[in-house]
Each structure stands twice: as C-alpha cells, then as structure tokens.
Scaffold this active site. Structure first.
Site, short mmCIF file in Angstrom:
data_model
loop_
_atom_site.label_atom_id
_atom_site.label_comp_id
_atom_site.label_asym_id
_atom_site.label_seq_id
_atom_site.Cartn_x
_atom_site.Cartn_y
_atom_site.Cartn_z
N GLU A 1 0.91 -7.57 8.37
CA GLU A 1 1.07 -5.96 8.54
C GLU A 1 2.13 -5.40 7.27
OE1 GLU A 1 -1.12 -3.59 9.97
OE2 GLU A 1 -1.96 -5.67 10.35
N ASP B 1 -5.62 1.09 -30.09
CA ASP B 1 -5.23 2.07 -31.21
C ASP B 1 -5.03 3.31 -30.43
OD1 ASP B 1 -8.39 2.87 -33.09
OD2 ASP B 1 -7.74 2.94 -30.88
N ARG C 1 -1.06 -8.91 -20.99
CA ARG C 1 -1.60 -8.77 -22.20
C ARG C 1 -1.05 -7.56 -23.14
NH1 ARG C 1 -4.66 -4.62 -22.34
NH2 ARG C 1 -6.23 -5.35 -23.74
N PRO D 1 0.88 -1.18 0.06
CA PRO D 1 -0.14 0.31 0.13
C PRO D 1 0.93 1.18 0.07
CG PRO D 1 -0.62 -1.51 1.71
CD PRO D 1 0.53 -2.11 1.14
C1 9D3 Z 1 -2.73 0.68 5.07
C2 9D3 Z 1 -3.14 -0.03 5.76
N1 9D3 Z 1 -2.25 -1.02 6.78
C3 9D3 Z 1 -2.27 -0.06 8.09
C4 9D3 Z 1 -3.22 -0.99 8.97
C5 9D3 Z 1 -2.31 -2.29 6.79
C6 9D3 Z 1 -2.28 -2.97 5.68
C7 9D3 Z 1 -3.44 -3.06 4.77
C8 9D3 Z 1 -3.17 -3.97 3.67
C9 9D3 Z 1 -1.43 -3.92 5.33
C10 9D3 Z 1 -0.91 -4.59 4.55
C11 9D3 Z 1 -2.35 -4.73 3.53
C12 9D3 Z 1 -1.93 -5.80 2.19
N2 9D3 Z 1 -2.07 -5.01 0.99
C13 9D3 Z 1 -1.28 -5.40 0.31
O1 9D3 Z 1 -0.19 -6.33 0.27
C14 9D3 Z 1 -1.10 -4.58 -1.04
C15 9D3 Z 1 -2.25 -3.37 -1.82
C16 9D3 Z 1 -3.24 -2.94 -0.72
O2 9D3 Z 1 -3.72 -3.14 0.02
N3 9D3 Z 1 -3.94 -1.96 -1.97
C17 9D3 Z 1 -3.47 -1.49 -2.84
N4 9D3 Z 1 -2.31 -2.25 -3.27
C18 9D3 Z 1 -1.57 -3.01 -2.71
S1 9D3 Z 1 -0.28 -3.93 -3.33
C19 9D3 Z 1 -0.28 -4.89 -1.95
#
Ligand code: 9D3
Length: 251
Positions: A117, A170, A155, A90
């Site tokens: 986490e 295109d 893709r 994230p």
């Molecule tokens: C931002 C939230 N975090 C704080 C409490 C906890 C948390 C949330 C989600 C920790 C890890 C995750 C798992 N998410 C991913 O591995 C992840 C992800 C996503 O949640 N949203 C957008 N893109 C991605 S890429 C990997």
C-alpha cells in the site's frame, strides 16, 4: 556529466530490462549513466528479513517498514552523497517532459520504489526530498515508474543518443505531437505517401511537417497547445490546417 541512479527496491531483478534495452543499455554501457540497486531486505536485522507490516488503524494490505528502507537509503546516500532522494508514488507530483529535463540536470538520484500500500509516512518525512507520480493510473509498485523516469531522463543526457536520433528533439517540434512518418514503398494497399514528401522541395516538406504537427496536436491534444502557446507563424499554419480540415468534413 555522468548521471548516477541508485534504486531502492525489493525487486532488483526487474531492472535487468533497462540494461538490455538499446538506447538506455548502450548509454549505461558507455558510462553516460550508472545504475546501482539496493534491496531493503538486505538491511533487515531479523531472521525472516521482514520489510512490511500491518497498517496501524487497520484495513487491507501491508505497509513498508521504516528501518529497512531508512538503512538502505543511508547506504545509497553514503555511496552517492550528491544525490537527492525521490519516492515514486501515486501521491507524487506529476512528471511531464519539463520535469524530466529538470531531473536530468542533477548529478544523481536515489529512487525509492514502493510495494504494497506504500511506505510508512515517517520514512517520507525523514528521508525523502521529492515525491513523483508518472500518471493517473494504478501500478502494482514503483519499479516500472522508476524505470520510466530513468528512460526519459537518460535519453536526454549528452552522449546517450546517436547522431541520427538526437535531431528529433529540435526546437520546432518541442511541445507538439509528431507529424506522420512514411517509408518505402511509395504506395501500399492502395495508400500513397503524401506527394510533398517525394517532391524534393525541402522548404515545402518542412512546412508540411509543421502543419501536420500543429494540426494533430490541435485535434488530439488541445491541452498541449493551450500550455505552449503559438507563434504568429504557427497560428497562421494552424488556421490553414483548420480550414482544410473543415473542408474535409463538408465535402
Ligand atoms: C491510489 C491507490 N492506492 C489506494 C488503494 C493504492 C496503491 C496503488 C498503487 C498503492 C500503491 C500503488 C503502487 N504505485 C506506485 O508505486 C506508483 C505509481 C502509480 O501507481 N501510478 C502512477 N505513478 C506511480 S509512481 C509509483
């Protein structure tokens, strides 16, 4: 120009769905892309095969340990020496279509899908080249994000799409939303197909599609138009759409 993906994941079974899918499964079957899976649990040294531990400083949740991930990535690197390492998280850089095009230009990627986490920060510092997010929403782990990236990238590779499918990308429609699509019958439940589409006038059809693509992008995703800019011709078409849209609202 085969693309190689190596995914480091605690849930390799989730990736079966990619092989079953039409476009991506076929592309992998044809050798356009290769998928290899590495489970960090297979790189643990203890009898309980522990991959996570409690966070220093306290708090809820667990953190993925360095050693199993480091060793899984090292094994993937040895098998795919030309690949770069990307951690799906994230906190990563937001991926849009231009980034997918850039990703598709590399020979391969080692994708690290996290759980819990997240991973120990020292693993990111020592082993990760890039950190990517797919959007501002909360997933349960990086696996679906890794699959989104692979779907979007594979893709784009030469030979991934059939002849009928590739025409969609295109230069006309690039950066715009699609125009509306219709198929038979010509009328259903009192709704008719726009007459221009059955007129046989190909120039008029192409113009109508451009008008619709521009108009819908203006209505629904003005941020995309802002980023992309408009040619003089497109600006004129959009003004025509806006005028008729305005008339619709009045009368
Ligand atoms: C931002 C939230 N975090 C704080 C409490 C906890 C948390 C949330 C989600 C920790 C890890 C995750 C798992 N998410 C991913 O591995 C992840 C992800 C996503 O949640 N949203 C957008 N893109 C991605 S890429 C990997």
């Amino acid at each position: 120009m085969m693309m190689r993906f190596d995914v480091v994941t605690l849930f390799p079974g989730l990736f079966r769905i990619l092989l079953d899918d039409g476009v991506i499964g076929r592309a992998i079957g044809r050798g356009v892309a290769e998928l290899h899976l590495w489970n960090p649990r297979d790189f643990t040294q203890d009898p309980h095969r522990v991959v996570d531990d409690r966070p220093y400083g306290g708090g809820p949740g667990m953190v993925m340990k360095v050693a199993p991930l480091r060793d899984a990535i090292a094994a993937a690197r040895a098998a795919a020496p030309a690949s770069r390492v990307a951690y799906l998280s994230p906190q990563g850089r937001l991926l849009r279509q231009p980034q997918m095009i850039e990703i598709a230009r590399q020979p391969g990627w080692i994708l690290l899908a996290g759980r819990y986490e997240g991973v120990d920060e020292r693993l990111i510092e020592g082993c990760v080249d890039e950190e990517w997010s797919i959007g501002d929403y909360v997933l349960s782990g990086g696996e679906l994000a890794a699959m989104v990236v692979m779907d979007a990238v594979i893709r784009l590779l030469p030979g991934a799409l059939g002849h009928g499918e590739s025409a969609v990308q295109d230069s006309h429609s690039d950066g715009l939303l699609d125009w509306p699509h219709y198929t038979r019958p010509p009328e259903i439940d009192g709704r008719a197909v726009p007459p221009v589409l059955i007129s046989g006038d190909h120039a008029a059809i192409e113009r109508w599609r451009s008008l619709q693509a521009l108009g819908r992008t203006w209505q629904r995703r003005p941020d995309l138009l802002q980023q992309r800019g408009l040619s003089d011709e497109e600006r004129a078409l959009l003004e025509e759409f806006v005028r008729s849209h305005h008339r619709d609202e009045i009368g």
